[in-house]
Design a protein around this motif. Structure first.
Motif, PDB file in Angstrom:
ATOM      1  N   VAL A  95       1.001  -1.213   0.217  1.00  0.00           N
ATOM      2  CA  VAL A  95      -0.122  -0.197   0.027  1.00  0.00           C
ATOM      3  C   VAL A  95       0.821   1.555   0.076  1.00  0.00           C
ATOM      4  O   VAL A  95       2.105   1.152   0.411  1.00  0.00           O
ATOM      5  CB  VAL A  95      -0.782   0.028   1.257  1.00  0.00           C
ATOM      6  CG1 VAL A  95      -1.943  -1.211   1.128  1.00  0.00           C
ATOM      7  CG2 VAL A  95      -0.153   0.106   2.637  1.00  0.00           C
ATOM      8  N   GLU A  96       0.251   2.295  -0.490  1.00  0.00           N
ATOM      9  CA  GLU A  96       1.080   3.476  -0.342  1.00  0.00           C
ATOM     10  C   GLU A  96       0.154   4.334   0.703  1.00  0.00           C
ATOM     11  O   GLU A  96      -1.084   4.057   0.817  1.00  0.00           O
ATOM     12  CB  GLU A  96       0.935   4.600  -1.814  1.00  0.00           C
ATOM     13  CG  GLU A  96       1.988   4.005  -2.496  1.00  0.00           C
ATOM     14  CD  GLU A  96       2.129   4.794  -3.833  1.00  0.00           C
ATOM     15  OE1 GLU A  96       1.560   5.982  -3.836  1.00  0.00           O
ATOM     16  OE2 GLU A  96       2.849   4.541  -4.800  1.00  0.00           O
ATOM     17  N   THR A  97       0.657   5.139   1.608  1.00  0.00           N
ATOM     18  CA  THR A  97      -0.093   5.801   2.591  1.00  0.00           C
ATOM     19  C   THR A  97       0.589   7.258   2.952  1.00  0.00           C
ATOM     20  O   THR A  97       1.357   7.554   2.095  1.00  0.00           O
ATOM     21  CB  THR A  97       0.361   5.284   4.233  1.00  0.00           C
ATOM     22  OG1 THR A  97       1.752   5.424   4.168  1.00  0.00           O
ATOM     23  CG2 THR A  97      -0.083   3.319   3.957  1.00  0.00           C
ATOM     24  N   GLN A  98      -0.352   7.997   3.521  1.00  0.00           N
ATOM     25  CA  GLN A  98      -0.009   9.364   4.049  1.00  0.00           C
ATOM     26  C   GLN A  98      -0.218   9.657   5.284  1.00  0.00           C
ATOM     27  O   GLN A  98      -1.097   9.007   6.008  1.00  0.00           O
ATOM     28  CB  GLN A  98      -0.730  10.344   2.732  1.00  0.00           C
ATOM     29  CG  GLN A  98      -2.053  10.464   3.304  1.00  0.00           C
ATOM     30  CD  GLN A  98      -2.911  11.583   2.451  1.00  0.00           C
ATOM     31  OE1 GLN A  98      -3.161  11.410   1.324  1.00  0.00           O
ATOM     32  NE2 GLN A  98      -3.353  12.542   3.173  1.00  0.00           N
ATOM     33  N   ASP A  99       0.326  10.612   5.722  1.00  0.00           N
ATOM     34  CA  ASP A  99      -0.056  11.371   7.391  1.00  0.00           C
ATOM     35  C   ASP A  99      -1.209  11.618   7.427  1.00  0.00           C
ATOM     36  O   ASP A  99      -1.979  12.292   6.410  1.00  0.00           O
ATOM     37  CB  ASP A  99       0.994  12.003   7.798  1.00  0.00           C
ATOM     38  CG  ASP A  99       2.576  11.764   7.750  1.00  0.00           C
ATOM     39  OD1 ASP A  99       2.546  10.584   7.533  1.00  0.00           O
ATOM     40  OD2 ASP A  99       3.472  12.704   7.912  1.00  0.00           O
ATOM     41  N   VAL A 100      -2.023  11.523   8.547  1.00  0.00           N
ATOM     42  CA  VAL A 100      -3.278  11.771   8.843  1.00  0.00           C
ATOM     43  C   VAL A 100      -3.228  13.269   9.514  1.00  0.00           C
ATOM     44  O   VAL A 100      -2.688  13.440  10.342  1.00  0.00           O
ATOM     45  CB  VAL A 100      -3.969  11.004   9.772  1.00  0.00           C
ATOM     46  CG1 VAL A 100      -5.337  11.408  10.145  1.00  0.00           C
ATOM     47  CG2 VAL A 100      -4.234   9.393   9.358  1.00  0.00           C
ATOM     48  N   THR A 101      -3.707  14.346   8.676  1.00  0.00           N
ATOM     49  CA  THR A 101      -3.984  15.617   9.262  1.00  0.00           C
ATOM     50  C   THR A 101      -5.021  15.933  10.003  1.00  0.00           C
ATOM     51  O   THR A 101      -6.070  14.992   9.691  1.00  0.00           O
ATOM     52  CB  THR A 101      -3.889  16.615   7.861  1.00  0.00           C
ATOM     53  OG1 THR A 101      -5.248  16.279   7.218  1.00  0.00           O
ATOM     54  CG2 THR A 101      -2.729  16.489   7.035  1.00  0.00           C
ATOM     55  N   ASP A 102      -5.225  17.172  10.687  1.00  0.00           N
ATOM     56  CA  ASP A 102      -6.295  17.268  11.378  1.00  0.00           C
ATOM     57  C   ASP A 102      -7.611  17.380  10.429  1.00  0.00           C
ATOM     58  O   ASP A 102      -8.717  16.790  10.856  1.00  0.00           O
ATOM     59  CB  ASP A 102      -6.173  18.599  12.097  1.00  0.00           C
ATOM     60  CG  ASP A 102      -5.185  18.745  13.077  1.00  0.00           C
ATOM     61  OD1 ASP A 102      -5.124  17.413  13.761  1.00  0.00           O
ATOM     62  OD2 ASP A 102      -4.428  19.639  13.329  1.00  0.00           O
ATOM     63  N   ARG A 103      -7.477  17.821   9.391  1.00  0.00           N
ATOM     64  CA  ARG A 103      -8.715  17.918   8.236  1.00  0.00           C
ATOM     65  C   ARG A 103      -9.068  16.785   7.946  1.00  0.00           C
ATOM     66  O   ARG A 103     -10.234  16.191   7.724  1.00  0.00           O
ATOM     67  CB  ARG A 103      -8.319  19.052   7.263  1.00  0.00           C
ATOM     68  CG  ARG A 103      -9.381  19.006   6.180  1.00  0.00           C
ATOM     69  CD  ARG A 103      -9.271  20.174   5.228  1.00  0.00           C
ATOM     70  NE  ARG A 103     -10.204  20.379   4.381  1.00  0.00           N
ATOM     71  CZ  ARG A 103     -10.040  20.947   3.155  1.00  0.00           C
ATOM     72  NH1 ARG A 103      -9.014  21.782   3.113  1.00  0.00           N
ATOM     73  NH2 ARG A 103     -10.871  21.251   2.359  1.00  0.00           N
ATOM     74  N   LEU A 104      -8.013  15.613   7.472  1.00  0.00           N
ATOM     75  CA  LEU A 104      -8.236  14.257   7.309  1.00  0.00           C
ATOM     76  C   LEU A 104      -8.844  13.370   8.315  1.00  0.00           C
ATOM     77  O   LEU A 104      -9.879  12.756   8.022  1.00  0.00           O
ATOM     78  CB  LEU A 104      -7.082  13.838   6.610  1.00  0.00           C
ATOM     79  CG  LEU A 104      -7.181  12.272   5.791  1.00  0.00           C
ATOM     80  CD1 LEU A 104      -8.038  12.519   4.746  1.00  0.00           C
ATOM     81  CD2 LEU A 104      -5.849  11.780   5.470  1.00  0.00           C
ATOM     82  N   ALA A 105      -8.325  13.670   9.455  1.00  0.00           N
ATOM     83  CA  ALA A 105      -8.928  13.099  10.597  1.00  0.00           C
ATOM     84  C   ALA A 105     -10.688  13.330  10.847  1.00  0.00           C
ATOM     85  O   ALA A 105     -11.280  12.429  11.081  1.00  0.00           O
ATOM     86  CB  ALA A 105      -8.173  13.253  12.008  1.00  0.00           C
ATOM     87  N   GLN A 106     -11.088  14.680  10.757  1.00  0.00           N
ATOM     88  CA  GLN A 106     -12.386  14.905  10.778  1.00  0.00           C
ATOM     89  C   GLN A 106     -13.198  14.156   9.654  1.00  0.00           C
ATOM     90  O   GLN A 106     -14.236  13.773   9.831  1.00  0.00           O
ATOM     91  CB  GLN A 106     -12.437  16.385  10.611  1.00  0.00           C
ATOM     92  CG  GLN A 106     -11.893  16.993  11.773  1.00  0.00           C
ATOM     93  CD  GLN A 106     -12.239  18.624  11.547  1.00  0.00           C
ATOM     94  OE1 GLN A 106     -12.493  19.192  10.672  1.00  0.00           O
ATOM     95  NE2 GLN A 106     -11.640  19.466  12.597  1.00  0.00           N
ATOM     96  N   GLY A 107     -12.542  14.341   8.514  1.00  0.00           N
ATOM     97  CA  GLY A 107     -13.173  13.576   7.423  1.00  0.00           C
ATOM     98  C   GLY A 107     -13.535  12.185   7.492  1.00  0.00           C
ATOM     99  O   GLY A 107     -14.351  11.420   7.123  1.00  0.00           O
ATOM    100  N   LEU A 108     -12.400  11.393   8.025  1.00  0.00           N
ATOM    101  CA  LEU A 108     -12.486   9.998   8.203  1.00  0.00           C
ATOM    102  C   LEU A 108     -13.259   9.550   9.702  1.00  0.00           C
ATOM    103  O   LEU A 108     -13.082   8.242   9.935  1.00  0.00           O
ATOM    104  CB  LEU A 108     -11.046   9.423   8.278  1.00  0.00           C
ATOM    105  CG  LEU A 108     -10.535   9.573   6.790  1.00  0.00           C
ATOM    106  CD1 LEU A 108      -8.946   9.199   6.638  1.00  0.00           C
ATOM    107  CD2 LEU A 108     -11.070   8.883   5.897  1.00  0.00           C
ATOM    108  N   GLY A 109     -13.530  10.498  10.353  1.00  0.00           N
ATOM    109  CA  GLY A 109     -14.451  10.216  11.764  1.00  0.00           C
ATOM    110  C   GLY A 109     -13.233   9.424  12.610  1.00  0.00           C
ATOM    111  O   GLY A 109     -13.575   8.765  13.675  1.00  0.00           O
ATOM    112  N   LEU A 110     -12.026  10.140  12.825  1.00  0.00           N
ATOM    113  CA  LEU A 110     -11.079   9.867  13.709  1.00  0.00           C
ATOM    114  C   LEU A 110     -11.093  10.764  15.020  1.00  0.00           C
ATOM    115  O   LEU A 110     -11.252  12.019  15.039  1.00  0.00           O
ATOM    116  CB  LEU A 110      -9.666   9.727  13.194  1.00  0.00           C
ATOM    117  CG  LEU A 110      -9.309   8.859  12.186  1.00  0.00           C
ATOM    118  CD1 LEU A 110      -7.858   8.950  11.519  1.00  0.00           C
ATOM    119  CD2 LEU A 110      -9.624   7.298  12.326  1.00  0.00           C
ATOM    120  N   ASP A 111     -10.695  10.120  16.220  1.00  0.00           N
ATOM    121  CA  ASP A 111     -10.585  10.909  17.495  1.00  0.00           C
ATOM    122  C   ASP A 111      -9.368  11.925  17.390  1.00  0.00           C
ATOM    123  O   ASP A 111      -9.489  12.983  17.976  1.00  0.00           O
ATOM    124  CB  ASP A 111     -10.803  10.144  18.514  1.00  0.00           C
ATOM    125  CG  ASP A 111     -12.313   9.041  18.779  1.00  0.00           C
ATOM    126  OD1 ASP A 111     -13.019   9.721  18.028  1.00  0.00           O
ATOM    127  OD2 ASP A 111     -11.816   8.094  19.165  1.00  0.00           O
TER     128      ASP A 111
END
Length: 478
Positions: free
Chosen positions: A294-310
């Motif tokens: 897989v290829e991955t990227q870091d989780v930003t604050d904005r991405l965390a909100q969109g993915l439902g992460l705490d």
């Protein structure tokens, strides 16, 4: 070809590499000044010297001496020699070819340490950087014997190397379960700092699982405040039972490794060193690594909100390669990897570091968040094919590998050319071993897996942007 910009200097200097043997002059050449002798005193006026008690509250005073008597015969000094040709014209290739007779052969010597881990077969663990490029390696035992060492194999990305010496009255050190090591446990470092001879220092475990040293390969270090100085590399970090918990590897000082120890030492856990040793023995001296795919990227604050992460952490999957282990396990774009085999994954770097430390036959249990819901997936690792012929006929004869992880931590992306067969199609186009491919007309890539994927649709014209030594340029592959 234009000059390649020099890599940024590391802000923190790790004490990697056996250091060049030099005379310890400072502080030794100036004779000590004798103080005037005091006036004689009568016997009655001389106070009695207090002796340390042999016991306190009926208990004998603690000492590490009995444990060290069992440990020190297993720790050896490693002396390596490398023959190099030195030209008065430096690195200028034209003048070196024109006046080869002016070049002189010099011998570079370096010192390090090692640990006997198998007395029956004569196996000695040390650091890759201690014997890297050496033409001749010898080992001096604690009893004074010096034996020639044969190279078995090494892994630059974890800095582990394995040597073999004649199995003559050797004493091996037992290995501890380094996973059981806790912050605060007492440890002792044994090695040969500065070539002065076998030396013992003590301290505690300051941290475990350290993986944020700049410019170093795959990392899972034990941090300790036991003094680790140049020449200690490859020596033993032991617990109070006399068991090997780690291989001393680096010291950390912002002013350089030769500036002295400031209580930041790092060791490779014994479990990892043993795993690498077994892989070296099983694979003819090399380590075969696998990938999930897989290829991955870091989780930003904005991405965390969109993915439902705490919280903003984890490695977000941005691409799943077809027919990879990830695809078979059911990983999907948008999944966020939060832990692997119970180990916390904070970002793409920690995910890559985790993969690099796994054996090829490992099974991984991933804690994933998908659409805001927790999910567990089990996957293996798959090995990437490395031959150029399987990618594109224009690369026939070339073999590729991942970039050394130390270069990746300095911001490099691409793949390394490990070998090019003489007279092959790749060789005729000018590709050479040790070239680094940064870009290609086949498409975008950052590592070996994405480099292979970029050839799903081979380009009409294949152009590689490469780095060779201190220069970079382009090659047209025909």
């Amino acid at each position: 070809m234009r000059p390649l910009p020099t890599l940024l200097a590391l802000t923190a200097a790790a004490a990697f590499g056996g250091f060049a043997a030099t005379a310890l002059r400072d502080g030794l050449e100036t004779p000590a000044q004798a103080a005037p002798a005091p006036a004689p005193a009568s016997i009655a006026s001389v106070p009695a010297m207090a002796a340390l008690p042999t016991a306190v509250d009926g208990q004998p005073l603690p000492s590490l001496a009995p444990m060290l008597q069992k440990v020190t015969p297993s720790v050896v000094s490693v002396h390596s020699k490398q023959r190099v040709r030195v030209s008065p014209f430096g690195n200028d290739p034209m003048f070196r070819r024109m006046f080869p007779e002016l070049s002189q052969e010099r011998v570079r010597e370096s010192l390090g340490s090692g640990v006997i881990v198998d007395a029956q077969r004569g196996y000695v663990l040390t650091n890759h950087h201690v014997i890297e490029g050496a033409d001749d390696v010898s080992v001096t035992l604690a009893d004074g014997r010096t034996l020639k060492a044969d190279f078995v194999g090494s892994d630059a990305d974890t800095d582990v190397a394995l040597m073999k010496i004649p199995a003559q009255s050797l004493q091996a050190m037992p290995l501890a379960d380094s996973n059981a090591l806790r912050v605060g446990d007492f440890v002792v470092a044994v090695g040969n700092p500065f070539g002065v001879g076998q030396t013992v220092t003590s301290g505690i475990v300051s941290a475990v699982g350290r993986s944020n040293l700049p410019g170093v390969g795959f990392q899972n270090f034990i941090q300790t405040d036991a003094s680790i100085n140049p020449g200690n590399s490859g020596g033993a970090l032991v617990n109070l039972k006399g068991e090997l918990v780690g291989i001393n590897t680096a010291s950390f000082n912002p002013q350089g490794s030769m500036a002295g120890n400031i209580g930041l030492g790092f060791a490779i856990p014994a479990n990892l060193a043993n795993s690498i040793m077994q892989q070296l023995l099983a694979n003819n001296g090399v380590v075969r690594r696998g990938i999930v795919g897989v290829e991955t990227q870091d989780v930003t604050d904005r991405l965390a909100q969109g993915l439902g992460l705490d919280e903003a952490r984890g490695a977000a999957v941005t691409r799943v390669y077809p027919n990879s282990a990830a695809a078979k396990a059911g990983l999907q774009v948008g999944d966020v990897i939060l832990a692997a085999n119970g180990q916390r994954i904070d970002d793409s770097e920690s995910w890559r570091n985790f993969q690099g430390l796994q054996a090829l036959n490992s099974q991984l249990t991933l804690d994933v968040r998908r659409d805001g819901k927790p999910l567990k997936l089990t996957t293996g690792l798959s090995e990437t094919r490395r031959d150029g012929q399987s990618l594109d006929a224009r690369l026939a004869g070339a073999n590729f590998a991942e970039l050394p992880e130390s270069l990746r931590r300095q911001g490099w992306n691409g793949v390394l050319v490990t070998e090019v067969a003489k007279g092959s199609r790749a060789a005729q186009s000018g590709l050479r071993a040790n070239d680094v491919i940064l870009q290609a007309s086949s498409g975008q890539f950052t590592d070996l897996t994405s480099f292979r994927a970029s050839f799903d649709r081979p380009p009409e014209q294949l152009v590689l942007q490469i780095v060779r030594g201190r220069t970079q340029g382009q090659l047209l592959m025909r």
